[in-house]
Scaffold this motif. Structure first.
Motif, PDB file in Angstrom:
ATOM      1  N   HIS A  28     101.320  13.507  23.847  1.00 24.35           N
ATOM      2  CA  HIS A  28     101.549  13.800  22.431  1.00 24.35           C
ATOM      3  C   HIS A  28     103.030  14.092  22.277  1.00 24.35           C
ATOM      4  O   HIS A  28     103.744  14.288  23.262  1.00 24.35           O
ATOM      5  CB  HIS A  28     100.634  14.913  21.906  1.00 24.35           C
ATOM      6  CG  HIS A  28     100.835  16.263  22.522  1.00 24.35           C
ATOM      7  ND1 HIS A  28     100.197  17.402  22.068  1.00 24.35           N
ATOM      8  CD2 HIS A  28     101.607  16.689  23.564  1.00 24.35           C
ATOM      9  CE1 HIS A  28     100.547  18.432  22.794  1.00 24.35           C
ATOM     10  NE2 HIS A  28     101.404  18.042  23.692  1.00 24.35           N
ATOM     11  N   LEU A  29     103.526  14.099  21.054  1.00 21.90           N
ATOM     12  CA  LEU A  29     104.977  14.064  20.844  1.00 21.90           C
ATOM     13  C   LEU A  29     105.728  15.255  21.428  1.00 21.90           C
ATOM     14  O   LEU A  29     106.859  15.076  21.905  1.00 21.90           O
ATOM     15  CB  LEU A  29     105.289  13.904  19.351  1.00 21.90           C
ATOM     16  CG  LEU A  29     104.790  12.610  18.702  1.00 21.90           C
ATOM     17  CD1 LEU A  29     105.303  12.506  17.265  1.00 21.90           C
ATOM     18  CD2 LEU A  29     105.192  11.381  19.492  1.00 21.90           C
ATOM     19  N   PRO A  30     105.189  16.479  21.422  1.00 20.30           N
ATOM     20  CA  PRO A  30     105.960  17.570  22.026  1.00 20.30           C
ATOM     21  C   PRO A  30     106.241  17.383  23.517  1.00 20.30           C
ATOM     22  O   PRO A  30     107.201  17.961  24.042  1.00 20.30           O
ATOM     23  CB  PRO A  30     105.063  18.796  21.780  1.00 20.30           C
ATOM     24  CG  PRO A  30     104.253  18.448  20.578  1.00 20.30           C
ATOM     25  CD  PRO A  30     103.986  16.983  20.719  1.00 20.30           C
ATOM     26  N   ASP A  31     105.399  16.605  24.224  1.00 22.04           N
ATOM     27  CA  ASP A  31     105.616  16.355  25.654  1.00 22.04           C
ATOM     28  C   ASP A  31     106.605  15.211  25.817  1.00 22.04           C
ATOM     29  O   ASP A  31     106.267  14.045  25.598  1.00 22.04           O
ATOM     30  CB  ASP A  31     104.302  16.000  26.353  1.00 22.04           C
ATOM     31  CG  ASP A  31     103.385  17.192  26.512  1.00 22.04           C
ATOM     32  OD1 ASP A  31     103.865  18.335  26.398  1.00 22.04           O
ATOM     33  OD2 ASP A  31     102.185  16.983  26.751  1.00 22.04           O
ATOM     34  N   VAL A  32     107.838  15.527  26.209  1.00 19.38           N
ATOM     35  CA  VAL A  32     108.891  14.527  26.356  1.00 19.38           C
ATOM     36  C   VAL A  32     109.147  14.293  27.841  1.00 19.38           C
ATOM     37  O   VAL A  32     109.345  15.243  28.603  1.00 19.38           O
ATOM     38  CB  VAL A  32     110.184  14.960  25.650  1.00 19.38           C
ATOM     39  CG1 VAL A  32     111.246  13.873  25.761  1.00 19.38           C
ATOM     40  CG2 VAL A  32     109.915  15.282  24.176  1.00 19.38           C
ATOM     41  N   THR A  33     109.133  13.024  28.238  1.00 21.44           N
ATOM     42  CA  THR A  33     109.261  12.641  29.642  1.00 21.44           C
ATOM     43  C   THR A  33     110.613  11.991  29.899  1.00 21.44           C
ATOM     44  O   THR A  33     111.060  11.145  29.118  1.00 21.44           O
ATOM     45  CB  THR A  33     108.149  11.645  30.022  1.00 21.44           C
ATOM     46  OG1 THR A  33     106.882  12.219  29.698  1.00 21.44           O
ATOM     47  CG2 THR A  33     108.190  11.307  31.503  1.00 21.44           C
ATOM     48  N   LEU A  34     111.253  12.385  31.002  1.00 18.51           N
ATOM     49  CA  LEU A  34     112.471  11.746  31.481  1.00 18.51           C
ATOM     50  C   LEU A  34     112.202  11.162  32.865  1.00 18.51           C
ATOM     51  O   LEU A  34     111.680  11.860  33.741  1.00 18.51           O
ATOM     52  CB  LEU A  34     113.637  12.734  31.556  1.00 18.51           C
ATOM     53  CG  LEU A  34     114.568  12.762  30.335  1.00 18.51           C
ATOM     54  CD1 LEU A  34     113.836  13.310  29.122  1.00 18.51           C
ATOM     55  CD2 LEU A  34     115.818  13.587  30.629  1.00 18.51           C
ATOM     56  N   VAL A  35     112.549   9.898  33.038  1.00 20.29           N
ATOM     57  CA  VAL A  35     112.313   9.172  34.289  1.00 20.29           C
ATOM     58  C   VAL A  35     113.656   8.694  34.841  1.00 20.29           C
ATOM     59  O   VAL A  35     114.463   8.123  34.093  1.00 20.29           O
ATOM     60  CB  VAL A  35     111.388   7.956  34.067  1.00 20.29           C
ATOM     61  CG1 VAL A  35     111.098   7.248  35.379  1.00 20.29           C
ATOM     62  CG2 VAL A  35     110.093   8.386  33.384  1.00 20.29           C
ATOM     63  N   ALA A  36     113.873   8.918  36.136  1.00 18.97           N
ATOM     64  CA  ALA A  36     115.128   8.507  36.766  1.00 18.97           C
ATOM     65  C   ALA A  36     114.839   7.728  38.042  1.00 18.97           C
ATOM     66  O   ALA A  36     114.029   8.163  38.871  1.00 18.97           O
ATOM     67  CB  ALA A  36     115.991   9.728  37.098  1.00 18.97           C
ATOM     68  N   PRO A  37     115.486   6.564  38.237  1.00 15.69           N
ATOM     69  CA  PRO A  37     115.321   5.830  39.486  1.00 15.69           C
ATOM     70  C   PRO A  37     116.125   6.473  40.611  1.00 15.69           C
ATOM     71  O   PRO A  37     117.136   7.148  40.365  1.00 15.69           O
ATOM     72  CB  PRO A  37     115.871   4.446  39.150  1.00 15.69           C
ATOM     73  CG  PRO A  37     116.930   4.717  38.129  1.00 15.69           C
ATOM     74  CD  PRO A  37     116.436   5.889  37.320  1.00 15.69           C
ATOM     75  N   VAL A  38     115.674   6.265  41.838  1.00 10.11           N
ATOM     76  CA  VAL A  38     116.392   6.731  43.027  1.00 10.11           C
ATOM     77  C   VAL A  38     116.831   5.501  43.813  1.00 10.11           C
ATOM     78  O   VAL A  38     115.994   4.771  44.355  1.00 10.11           O
ATOM     79  CB  VAL A  38     115.517   7.635  43.909  1.00 10.11           C
ATOM     80  CG1 VAL A  38     116.318   8.117  45.121  1.00 10.11           C
ATOM     81  CG2 VAL A  38     114.975   8.811  43.111  1.00 10.11           C
ATOM     82  N   PHE A  39     118.127   5.251  43.842  1.00  8.46           N
ATOM     83  CA  PHE A  39     118.686   4.147  44.612  1.00  8.46           C
ATOM     84  C   PHE A  39     119.313   4.687  45.890  1.00  8.46           C
ATOM     85  O   PHE A  39     119.914   5.769  45.897  1.00  8.46           O
ATOM     86  CB  PHE A  39     119.742   3.398  43.801  1.00  8.46           C
ATOM     87  CG  PHE A  39     119.174   2.463  42.765  1.00  8.46           C
ATOM     88  CD1 PHE A  39     118.928   1.137  43.082  1.00  8.46           C
ATOM     89  CD2 PHE A  39     118.874   2.920  41.485  1.00  8.46           C
ATOM     90  CE1 PHE A  39     118.393   0.270  42.122  1.00  8.46           C
ATOM     91  CE2 PHE A  39     118.356   2.057  40.526  1.00  8.46           C
ATOM     92  CZ  PHE A  39     118.111   0.728  40.856  1.00  8.46           C
ATOM     93  N   VAL A  40     119.181   3.926  46.961  1.00 11.43           N
ATOM     94  CA  VAL A  40     119.750   4.309  48.262  1.00 11.43           C
ATOM     95  C   VAL A  40     120.549   3.127  48.800  1.00 11.43           C
ATOM     96  O   VAL A  40     120.304   1.968  48.418  1.00 11.43           O
ATOM     97  CB  VAL A  40     118.651   4.712  49.260  1.00 11.43           C
ATOM     98  CG1 VAL A  40     117.909   5.954  48.763  1.00 11.43           C
ATOM     99  CG2 VAL A  40     117.671   3.575  49.505  1.00 11.43           C
ATOM    100  N   PRO A  41     121.511   3.389  49.692  1.00  8.34           N
ATOM    101  CA  PRO A  41     122.303   2.284  50.243  1.00  8.34           C
ATOM    102  C   PRO A  41     121.428   1.290  51.009  1.00  8.34           C
ATOM    103  O   PRO A  41     120.471   1.671  51.680  1.00  8.34           O
ATOM    104  CB  PRO A  41     123.282   2.994  51.178  1.00  8.34           C
ATOM    105  CG  PRO A  41     123.348   4.400  50.669  1.00  8.34           C
ATOM    106  CD  PRO A  41     121.985   4.695  50.145  1.00  8.34           C
ATOM    107  N   ALA A  42     121.764   0.016  50.898  1.00 10.81           N
ATOM    108  CA  ALA A  42     121.059  -1.017  51.653  1.00 10.81           C
ATOM    109  C   ALA A  42     121.489  -0.976  53.108  1.00 10.81           C
ATOM    110  O   ALA A  42     122.527  -0.381  53.467  1.00 10.81           O
ATOM    111  CB  ALA A  42     121.354  -2.386  51.053  1.00 10.81           C
ATOM    112  N   ALA A  43     120.676  -1.609  53.955  1.00  8.31           N
ATOM    113  CA  ALA A  43     120.981  -1.626  55.388  1.00  8.31           C
ATOM    114  C   ALA A  43     122.301  -2.336  55.650  1.00  8.31           C
ATOM    115  O   ALA A  43     123.110  -1.897  56.484  1.00  8.31           O
ATOM    116  CB  ALA A  43     119.849  -2.298  56.148  1.00  8.31           C
ATOM    117  N   ALA A  44     122.538  -3.433  54.940  1.00  6.11           N
ATOM    118  CA  ALA A  44     123.796  -4.153  55.080  1.00  6.11           C
ATOM    119  C   ALA A  44     124.855  -3.510  54.192  1.00  6.11           C
ATOM    120  O   ALA A  44     124.601  -3.193  53.022  1.00  6.11           O
ATOM    121  CB  ALA A  44     123.613  -5.613  54.685  1.00  6.11           C
ATOM    122  N   ALA A  45     126.028  -3.300  54.724  1.00 10.07           N
ATOM    123  CA  ALA A  45     127.063  -2.538  54.023  1.00 10.07           C
ATOM    124  C   ALA A  45     127.445  -3.167  52.689  1.00 10.07           C
ATOM    125  O   ALA A  45     127.730  -2.474  51.717  1.00 10.07           O
ATOM    126  CB  ALA A  45     128.286  -2.404  54.918  1.00 10.07           C
TER     127      ALA A  45
END
Length: 529
Positions: free
Chosen positions: A94-111
């Motif tokens: 419902h509208l009072p419940d506000v959600t924030l979503v954030a991605p988690v990026f990590v370094p790749a194996a190759a530089a």
């Protein structure tokens, strides 16, 4: 992973959620977030499947688990992004419940390679002011737009920079834009903390080990879930209950369930449930899913990780356009709080019919079945104020326990607002706060008692009360008596369960919350254990 490694892995993921919660609580401005802890934090994998959650609000967490996959698939994610949403028909509740979503990026194996998406962190917080037509943002509404600012899924943060235009557009629809901005920044800070901790966890063992840990955890959770379901006798168990009303004149709104247990799977079919109604007790399917997941999750062993694997054996259906799968522009403010509570009663009522001595000992009588929502606000010395609270009641008794008094039950897991906070932040005085003696249903084990909460208004204000179990009492089990229905008064005038009214200085509001149902047919007797 061996058993010890898996246990440590699960604990580390859960600790990330706990740290996010600490940041959000300490940075937030509003009492509803800071003091009542009306928020939730969770970790998801790269596809949006649940990996971990803190012990927060079941209706928040189950609905996020159900809807996150669709939500994250909508975006091309880049490092430093955050998406904000509260639209109930796009992954919200419902509208009072506000959600924030954030991605988690990590370094790749190759530089030289681009960073790799490892997963997501998310938090959902209840904002007492989200710009509704009445203070507290829980109006007796008929359309979604009356309930506040509708936020479709959109980027609030891009490459680490907050989009001030988007934030100003959202907060500008509230009564206290600066206050709202502070709470949103607290949610951003919580996600930043979670993102950093997940990145550290991946760096410590490598991305392949992290992904392997998630697979192992989900497979383990699924095994425990299926083991739980196999203990329930196969069969089709039907149960129905009703909501008191929708606040707009429609009474006795049925919720019907046919629960099928087959081997190690469970399916909930809500066909026959009422069509969506004019009032705001409708809910999106994600809320219905949250209530179903909660019931089965409670029956699993304590060590079951809170992950997508534990939910795989459980499915549900509700006809499009019904009360539990409403369509825009249906009002849904109370569906998240009241209808979700009744879905729990219906699922537990169906499970109680499974004829098996061991199994039936797990199921309690109905708890209070309401969150007893109270929203009050006004303007004092030129500044608007909003107070929102859910009030505890009686827990249903069972053969093995239950019967607790004055607690938040089932789909909510918040605290009360301390009296000191209410009286120091708002023009309100708490004149009575007590256990409602005798409101629990009698039985071999008595149901828990409800609460009495009485407040005096010290300045002109507008109040909204949204409660359930005012006409239909919480049922008992195995011959136990029903708990007492709830009641509420304005001064000495009784009020219906869902009502909006103006208050003058000196006016009193008293809410008496329902008691829980009793268990067993021997009043007053208790087993030694």
């Amino acid at each position: 992973m061996n058993a010890i490694q898996l246990s440590l892995f699960v604990s580390r993921l859960t600790a990330v959620c706990d740290e996010m919660a600490a940041v959000l609580r300490n940075a937030a401005l509003s009492p509803n977030i800071r003091d009542r802890l009306d928020f939730s934090c969770a970790v998801f994998d790269a596809d949006g499947a649940l990996c971990a959650q803190a012990a927060h609000i079941p209706v928040h967490l189950g609905s996020m688990a159900y809807a996150m996959g669709d939500l994250v698939a909508r975006f091309e994610w880049t490092d430093g992004d955050m998406v904000i949403v509260n639209d109930p028909f796009f992954g919200g509740t419902h509208l009072p419940d506000v959600t924030l979503v954030a991605p988690v990026f990590v370094p790749a194996a190759a530089a030289a390679a681009k960073p790799v998406l490892a997963g997501f962190v998310a938090n959902r917080a209840h904002h007492a002011d989200i710009g509704a037509s009445t203070p507290g943002s829980m109006p007796i509404s008929e359309r979604l737009e009356e309930e506040g600012v509708v936020i479709p899924p959109q980027r609030l943060v891009h490459a680490g920079i907050v989009d001030d235009r988007v934030l100003a557009e959202i907060t500008g629809g509230t009564r206290s834009p600066d206050h709202a901005r502070g709470d949103f920044l607290a949610q951003i800070a919580a996600n930043r903390a979670g993102r950093a901790r997940i990145a550290e966890l991946v760096a410590a063992g490598g991305l392949d080990a992290f992904r392997d840990g998630l697979r192992t955890m989900n497979n383990y959770g699924e095994r425990l879930a299926r083991q739980t379901l196999r203990a329930i006798p196969d069969g089709r168990y039907a149960f129905a209950d009703v909501l008191d009303d929708d606040g707009k004149g429609q009474l006795d709104i049925p919720i019907r369930l046919a629960l099928t247990i087959a081997g190690d799977g469970a399916h909930c079919d809500f066909s026959g449930t009422a069509a969506q109604v004019a009032g705001n007790v409708n809910c999106p399917l994600a809320v219905a899913a949250a209530a179903v997941f909660y019931c089965f999750r409670c029956l699993m062993p304590r060590e079951t990780p809170a992950c997508a694997g534990a939910l795989r054996p459980i499915t549900l259906d509700a006809p499009p356009g019904c009360l539990l799968n409403a369509r825009r522009p249906a009002a849904v403010a109370a569906g998240n709080v009241e209808t979700s509570s009744r879905i729990v009663d219906v699922v537990l009522g169906a499970l109680a019919q499974a004829e098996n001595e061991r199994w039936q000992a797990e199921i309690p009588a109905a708890s209070q079945g309401s969150m007893n929502n109270l929203a009050i606000g006004g303007v004092l010395d030129g500044a608007p104020w909003d107070y929102y609270e859910t009030i505890g009641g009686g827990m249903g008794a069972g053969r093995a326990g239950g019967g607790l008094s004055g607690v938040q039950t089932h789909m909510t897991n918040t605290l009360n607002t301390p009296v000191e906070v209410i009286e120091s932040r708002f023009p309100l005085r708490v004149t009575r706060y007590a256990i409602r003696d005798g409101s629990g249903g009698v039985g071999e084990r008595a149901g828990g008692n409800g609460l009495i909460r009485e407040l005096q208004c010290l300045a002109p204000a507008h109040a909204t009360l949204i409660g359930e179990r005012r006409r239909h009492a919480p049922w008992g089990l195995e011959g136990g008596a029903a708990g007492e229905p709830g009641a509420q008064w304005h001064n000495d005038r009784p009020l219906p369960g869902k009502v909006a009214l103006d208050l003058a200085p000196g006016d009193l509001l008293r809410i008496e919350t329902p008691g829980g149902g009793g268990y067993g047919a021997e009043p007053g007797a208790r087993r030694p254990e």
